[in-house]
Design an enzyme around this catalytic site. Structure first.
Site, PDB file in Angstrom:
ATOM      1  N   GLU A 217       0.820  -1.210   0.000  1.00  0.00           N
ATOM      2  CA  GLU A 217       0.000   0.000   0.000  1.00  0.00           C
ATOM      3  C   GLU A 217       0.862   1.272   0.000  1.00  0.00           C
ATOM      4  OE1 GLU A 217      -2.712   0.053   3.287  1.00  0.00           O
ATOM      5  OE2 GLU A 217      -3.680   1.925   2.670  1.00  0.00           O
ATOM      6  N   ASP A 313     -12.539   1.674   0.361  1.00  0.00           N
ATOM      7  CA  ASP A 313     -11.845   1.520   1.635  1.00  0.00           C
ATOM      8  C   ASP A 313     -12.789   2.084   2.711  1.00  0.00           C
ATOM      9  OD1 ASP A 313      -9.838   0.690   3.331  1.00  0.00           O
ATOM     10  OD2 ASP A 313      -8.243   1.749   2.292  1.00  0.00           O
TER      11      ASP A 313
HETATM   12 FE   FE2 Z   1      -8.289  -1.427   3.923  1.00  0.00          FE
END
Ligand code: FE2
Ligand code: BEZ
Length: 410
Positions: A217, A313
């Site tokens: 990420e 998210d």
């Molecule tokens: Fe996440």
């Protein structure tokens, strides 16, 4: 017992089947889609069904699917620090108790409703603590309930695994309610000890559960896993008194071989990892606003050949769960891509490709698929049908009506 939906038919100017737009079709549906026919053939093929014409500017989409959301952090608006992943992570640790406490059932239901209003009929809920299970049972949407496993310290591993297993079993107790699918999420390569990782992946394989993980990420994750360097070095020293990562990226990835899973973010993935995900048939969830807000950069969509889905998210790294907000952001973020082609790709990423990422039969309008639909309306129909996806993203902010399993629920 579940109520059986009556057989009815809907006609929209266009029906998007998860891949392409079809003009002047009607669909006959109960709980599932029974048929899709040319409007002028409907009365011959299905003489007794009642047809509802959805009118000018109508496009009927499969209900949208948001493959990655953290409902437990839904109370966050301004509490967490945005801009840089590591600063955000420190703020999560500092504010976690309060943010979780304030995520009441009401707050989490409201988050589900915000998704529903934007036409989202199914989502992948990443559950760290199991606090949102009841809300997920009550929401009208289909929920893939990803029980998350985290823990890099061997001394805590047994307790963390036992808690994880309990949460998995609790989610299985709801599995007879057809809208909940128990699933597993492994937090990330830097935060899950390889022993725990292997146990979780084996459980997913044995029980046939959808499996997901955050992967590459931030640049911190890249630097830490590649060479025990960067901002994570200070973080792990401070909180875990360690200078060594628990996994190498390669070993971590190979644990998933032979079990197609959903890899979330992947903004800092290297070429070799990209090819590995492709070869193994893994899916990628792309969260453009979260990546932007946490300083994680842009997923190079143009270099990705794996199937992609688009996700919001959680509200812990975003400001809304409206899927149209996410689509608009994605369209603007990938400014080098052809806007028309990118829009078509994005609509697949919230329908058919999102469904295959979580092994759902929804996300398409075809015979036998569940009757999950989102009706949107354009101010006027563009002459060129190639522009339907682009104009949907530009001109729509919410669904006008939503159906799940043939029942209207918005
Ligand atoms: Fe996440
Ligand atoms: C852990 O539980 O080991 C962990 C949690 C967050 C970040 C890194 C590690």
């Amino acid at each position: 017992m579940e109520r059986r939906a009556k057989k009815r038919a809907l006609r929209a100017e266009y029906i998007y089947n998860g891949r392409e737009y079809m003009r002047d079709y009607a669909l006959v549906y109960g709980k599932k889609i029974e048929d899709i026919v040319k409007v002028d053939e409907l009365s011959t093929l299905h003489p007794s069904v009642e047809l509802e014409d959805l009118g000018n500017g109508s496009i009927l989409y499969p209900g949208f699917i948001n493959t990655h959301v953290h409902l437990e952090f839904s109370s966050n608006t301004t509490q967490l620090r945005y801009g840089d992943f590591l600063e955000w992570l420190y703020s999560v640790i500092e504010k976690r108790e309060r943010v979780l406490d304030e995520a009441t059932k009401e707050v989490m239901s409201k988050a589900c409703m915000q998704m529903l209003e934007s036409g989202v009929t199914g989502f992948g809920a990443i559950s760290s603590y199991g606090l949102e299970l009841e809300v997920c049972r009550q929401t009208p949407q289909r929920v893939t309930f990803f029980n998350e496993l985290i823990g890099s310290i061997p001394s805590a591993a047994d307790a963390l695994y036992a808690d994880f297993r309990d949460r998995v079993e609790r989610s299985f107790e709801c599995a007879h309610e057809e809208r909940i699918t128990p699933a597993i999420a492994v937090h990330a390569p830097y935060s899950v000890h390889p022993v725990l990782l292997k146990k979780a992946v084996s459980m997913a394989r044995e029980r046939g559960m959808p499996l997901s993980t955050h992967f590459m990420e931030s640049r911190y994750e890249r630097e830490w896993l590649d060479g025990a360097k960067g901002g994570f070095a200070g973080f792990f020293e401070k909180f875990f008194n360690t200078t060594v990562p628990v996994n190498s990226p390669g070993e971590f990835l190979r644990t998933f071989d032979g079990y197609p899973s959903l890899f979330v973010h992947c903004t800092h993935m290297n070429e070799q990892e990209m090819r590995h995900l492709e070869k193994e048939g893994h899916h990628i969830a792309h969260c453009p606003r979260s990546n932007r807000l946490l300083g994680c950069g842009r997923l190079p969509l143009e270099r990705i050949s794996s199937p992609l889905s688009l996700a919001t998210d959680g509200l812990s790294s975003n400001y809304s769960l409206n899927i149209f907000d996410e689509l608009k952001a994605a369209l603007m973020m990938h400014s080098g891509a052809d806007a028309v082609k990118l829009s078509e790709k994005l609509m697949r990423m919230v329908t058919s490709q999102a469904a295959s990422a979580i092994a759902s039969e929804a996300g398409v309008i075809e015979r036998g698929a569940p009757s999950d639909f989102a009706l949107v309306r354009l101010p006027s129909m563009p002459q060129e049908s190639e522009l339907l996806a682009l104009h949907t993203i530009l001109h729509v902010d919410r669904a006008e009506r939503v159906w799940i399993a043939g029942e209207e629920c918005l």
